[in-house]
Write an enzyme that holds these catalytic residues in place. Structure first.
Site, PDB file in Angstrom:
ATOM      1  N   GLU A 185      34.225  32.044  34.398  1.00 40.63           N
ATOM      2  CA  GLU A 185      35.182  31.041  34.888  1.00 40.63           C
ATOM      3  C   GLU A 185      36.482  31.078  34.079  1.00 40.63           C
ATOM      4  O   GLU A 185      37.002  30.040  33.652  1.00 40.63           O
ATOM      5  CB  GLU A 185      34.578  29.632  34.799  1.00 40.63           C
ATOM      6  CG  GLU A 185      33.466  29.364  35.780  1.00 40.63           C
ATOM      7  CD  GLU A 185      33.184  27.870  35.897  1.00 40.63           C
ATOM      8  OE1 GLU A 185      33.207  27.176  34.868  1.00 40.63           O
ATOM      9  OE2 GLU A 185      32.949  27.397  37.032  1.00 40.63           O
ATOM     10  N   GLU A 263      26.997  30.699  41.339  1.00 41.75           N
ATOM     11  CA  GLU A 263      26.363  29.517  40.747  1.00 41.75           C
ATOM     12  C   GLU A 263      26.299  28.430  41.810  1.00 41.75           C
ATOM     13  O   GLU A 263      27.221  27.623  41.967  1.00 41.75           O
ATOM     14  CB  GLU A 263      27.137  29.002  39.528  1.00 41.75           C
ATOM     15  CG  GLU A 263      27.129  29.940  38.349  1.00 41.75           C
ATOM     16  CD  GLU A 263      27.795  29.343  37.135  1.00 41.75           C
ATOM     17  OE1 GLU A 263      27.877  28.091  37.049  1.00 41.75           O
ATOM     18  OE2 GLU A 263      28.246  30.101  36.265  1.00 41.75           O
TER      19      GLU A 263
END
Ligand SMILES: CCCC/N=C1\SC[C@@H]2[C@H](O)[C@H](O)[C@@H](O)CN12
Length: 651
Positions: A185, A263
């Site tokens: 991320e 995710e």
């Protein structure tokens, strides 16, 4: 050690079979952009994966968890590699026991699970400092997660050890790793340093070669800074998010190739002092089905959460510092204790609509054990063991030094100074600029005067005679694992102030609590004096035997306040009964000696023990207690009223 070859076969069969089995030179996992899909050995392939973190599960339980994941219908497992778990000091590496990454890869292979590996270097994961080693902060001006030469030098050194270990396990080399994530991320991090990401991609390619699929993962808002040419772009989002909108956004970065949610949140994390997080079975299964209908590959985060043993939890900053709880149950399909939940069976039903599920039942929940109540005896307050806790003696400095500066990565440092004047009236003791990182237990000549807490409680009032010892035990509650600044230094970040006087001339004692607790004989044998009345940080312990059948269990500490627990020298993690929502600590059965043998439990209670110092072992967890609001301080009324100090102590 390369993956184990199939068992040897009668020589006449082998030539025939080798024609049928995919050989290392024909093994491949690639993106088929013409048909928006993956190909595994040239055959269309979609992964339905789940996250399990080996660093949150004792090694002896890895096979059990991975087997249950396979039996749930998953064909892959996704996991991080926490840098700080494997390189405790610069150039010192640990890949043994529950850190044996290769053994975990092998267990995944035995469970017939492919692997999606995420080696960072930053991993977030609600893990201390997002997996980055605290020793990086011994260079206080280092710019983490950027092309800062000091940071890249440490990253290169680490990856030149880790990546060659992984190379034989790449799918096309005969292993089970089908893809590898670069960073984590990164688009959510303020730096947005493309040179850094290019450096990482180049390093991965240089060591791992050109065949392995490298990818990135970002939330929808992070795609701009998180994606990179040459790395396959994927997203993460949960059941409440707008799948269509996010996948449409993703197509701006990957116009062709399979859609991937790396995710998909099956639950969520817990913070001390906040309510327990859950995600409904319906919302999670509904979202998964919608993605599988699109042909997307999905990794469910988490499929089994596990536990933040020891001091390994991370923290977030949402208006204030929020440490993650010891339990990482995550309301995941496999519970913290490894039991299948209704969510697992519901997800398994969804998966079965799209791909074959292994035949056979899932194992039932493991046996659970109840025990107690056990009465613990008081070994003595922490200060009584200072010589054993800090055998090398203190470090002196005019101003207090951080944990990182005294090379203490986790746990506790005692800060000591002496009152240069008598303070006969209750006088304000405080630390400017929110400088307690993270909790401070304050004692004067061994008498406990209370607690200061980052963002929560800035001051207390104390008295003392000239020359009295002022002891401040600092506790690190885990470093920020997400947010704009992961340089989360621990300790007394600013010199404390007493009245109008800045306190100087400090002794810092880095405390090796775990080493002391591992000593087998009772701690109180180390003490010359009899245990005092409990006042502040205090050790308690007892021995106990399991008389009936053993099983997993959940340590319950009614009436205790906050502290750390060890069972047979294993650091079970933090408890914070007074704040919740977690009230029990998961105790895996393998930690306990079986019938007849003596087990030892040791507590370091940091504030106040109950009048009857007892604990119990329950057959079920309590993760969602109602919070004791009275215990949670409010900061706003305090912080504005602190005036600037006038003078330095002792000058
Ligand atoms: C709004 C959430 C941003 C932070 N990202 C999170 S919170 C839970 C998970 C884990 O930390 C995971 O390691 C992150 O990659 C994504 N994520």
């Amino acid at each position: 050690m390369a993956p184990k070859k199939p068992p040897c076969l009668p020589s006449l069969l082998l030539p025939l079979l080798t024609l049928l089995l995919p050989q290392a030179d024909t093994r491949s996992f690639v993106v088929d952009r013409d048909n928006d899909r993956f190909l595994l050995d040239g055959v269309p392939f979609r992964y339905v994966s789940g996250s399990l973190h080996y660093f949150r599960v004792p090694r002896v339980l890895w096979a059990d968890r991975l087997f249950k994941m396979r039996m749930s219908g998953l064909n892959a497992v996704q996991f991080y590699v926490p840098w700080n778990y494997h390189e405790p000091e610069p150039g010192v590496y640990n890949f043994h026991g529950s850190r044996d990454l290769i053994a975990f890869l092998n267990e995944a292979a035995i469970a017939n699970l492919l692997v999606i590996l995420r080696p960072g270097p930053y991993i977030c994961a609600e893990w201390d400092m997002g997996g980055l080693p605290a020793w990086l902060l011994r260079k206080p001006k280092i710019h983490l997660r950027t092309s800062d030469p000091d940071f890249l030098a440490a990253v290169d050194s680490w990856f030149k050890v880790l990546l060659p270990k992984i190379h034989p396990w790449l799918y096309h080399n005969g292993g089970n790793i089908i893809s590898i994530q670069v960073e984590n991320e990164y688009g959510s991090y303020r730096a947005c340093d493309f040179n850094y990401m290019r450096h990482l991609a180049g390093l991965f390619r240089a060591i791992l070669g050109d065949e392995i699929l490298l990818f990135t993962t970002d939330g929808p808002e992070g795609l701009k800074c998180g994606s990179l040419e040459g790395l396959y772009t994927t997203v993460d989002f949960g059941p409440a998010d707008n799948m269509t909108k996010i996948f449409t956004l993703l197509r701006n970065y990957e116009p062709h190739g399979p859609l991937v949610n790396s995710e998909y949140y099956t639950g969520w994390l817990d913070y001390w002092g906040q309510n327990h997080s859950t995600r409904s079975v319906h919302s999670v299964t509904n979202g998964l089905e919608n993605m599988l209908k699109l042909g997307a590959s999905v990794n469910m985060y988490m499929f089994h959460g596990g536990t933040n043993f020891g001091y390994w939890n991370g923290a977030d900053e949402k208006g204030r510092f929020l440490p993650i709880t010891t339990s990482y149950d995550y309301d995941a399909p496999i519970s913290e204790a490894g039991d299948p939940t209704p969510k697992l069976f519901a997800l398994r039903d969804v998966i079965s609509k799209f791909q074959e599920i292994p035949l056979g039942p899932l194992p039932p929940p493991s046996p659970k054990m109840m025990l107690g109540p056990l009465t613990l005896h008081l070994d003595g307050d922490l200060l009584a063991f200072l010589n054993y806790l800090c055998p090398q003696g203190p470090i002196y400095s005019i101003l207090p030094m951080t944990f990182e500066a005294v090379k203490q990565d986790h746990g506790f440092v005692l800060y000591r100074t002496y009152l240069s004047n008598t303070v006969s009236e209750p006088t304000r003791f405080w630390v400017p600029n929110n400088g307690v990182h993270d909790r401070a237990y304050v004692m004067v000549d061994g008498v406990f005067h209370g607690v200061l807490e980052r963002n929560m409680k800035h001051k207390l009032f104390l008295t003392g005679q000239v020359g009295a010892k002022l002891d401040v035990l600092l506790e690190s509650m885990g470093r920020l694992s997400f947010g704009s600044n992961t340089s989360d230094f621990k300790g007394l970040i600013e010199p404390p102030v007493l009245g109008q006087t800045i306190l100087t001339r400090w002794l810092m004692f880095p405390l090796k609590v775990d080493k002391l607790v591992k000593w087998w004989f009772p701690l109180q044998l180390l003490k010359r004096s009899h245990p005092q009345t409990p006042s502040g940080p205090t050790f308690y312990s007892t021995m106990f035997a399991i008389l009936g059948s053993s099983g997993d269990t959940f340590l319950y500490l009614p009436g205790w306040t906050k502290g750390q627990v060890w069972i047979n020298g294993f650091n079970l993690g933090r408890y914070w009964t007074k704040r919740g929502p977690q009230q029990t600590l998961y105790v895996p059965r393998p930690l306990l000696y079986p019938r007849g043998a003596l087990n030892k439990i040791t507590l370091l209670e940091l504030e106040n023990a109950p009048p009857q110092p007892q604990v119990q072992f329950l057959d079920r967890p309590i993760l969602n207690s109602t919070l004791h609001r009275t215990y949670v301080y409010s900061l706003s009324a305090e912080v504005q009223s602190d005036p600037e100090p006038m003078q330095l102590s002792g000058h």
